[in-house]
Design a protein around this motif. Structure first.
Motif: not given
Length: 136
Positions: A77-78, A80-81, A122
């Motif tokens: 989903d993310d 970077e996260k 992503t």
């Protein structure tokens, strides 16, 4: 025909299973001491010890830690996260920090304990998002 899984053959099964559990946040199902699977919504990552090769004709069929042409890819989903969550764990395994790719994904590239390349990505552009939204 549907592509359903990929299998990594390793001589470090426990280490590889623990690694992919940490990366994916999923718990592997251990069917035997020599075989485990991590199931996602779209495919399964199977991890087998070299002992499982005996069922396919012998250990000469595949050699652990010899891959230099395949990248295992996980849509997240993310990215970077996930990078923030995994950066300390991956330490010196990171090949490329999250980077915008020309085909519209943001990708984090690293190596697993056997040296296999792993890409968390992503879709970032409208075209890439539409491509993956239409494939399910």
């Amino acid at each position: 025909m549907n592509f359903v899984s990929i299998r990594i053959i390793t001589d470090r099964l426990d280490e590889l299973v623990a690694f992919y559990e940490q990366v994916t946040g999923k718990t592997a199902v251990r069917y035997t001491p020599d075989f485990a699977e991590l199931k996602t919504a779209t495919a399964t990552l199977a991890i087998g010890s070299i002992k499982t090769l005996l069922f396919f004709g012998g250990e000469a069929i595949a050699r652990p830690a010899q891959n230099s042409s395949v990248i295992l890819e996980f849509r997240v989903d993310d990215v970077e996260k996930d990078y923030a969550r995994l950066a300390a764990y991956l330490e010196d395994r990171i090949v490329q920090k999250p980077t915008a790719m020309p085909w519209g994904n943001t990708s984090l590239l690293f190596r697993d304990p056997d040296g296999n390349l792993v890409n968390l990505f992503t879709p970032a552009t409208p075209e890439a998002i539409a491509k993956f939204d239409n494939s399910n």
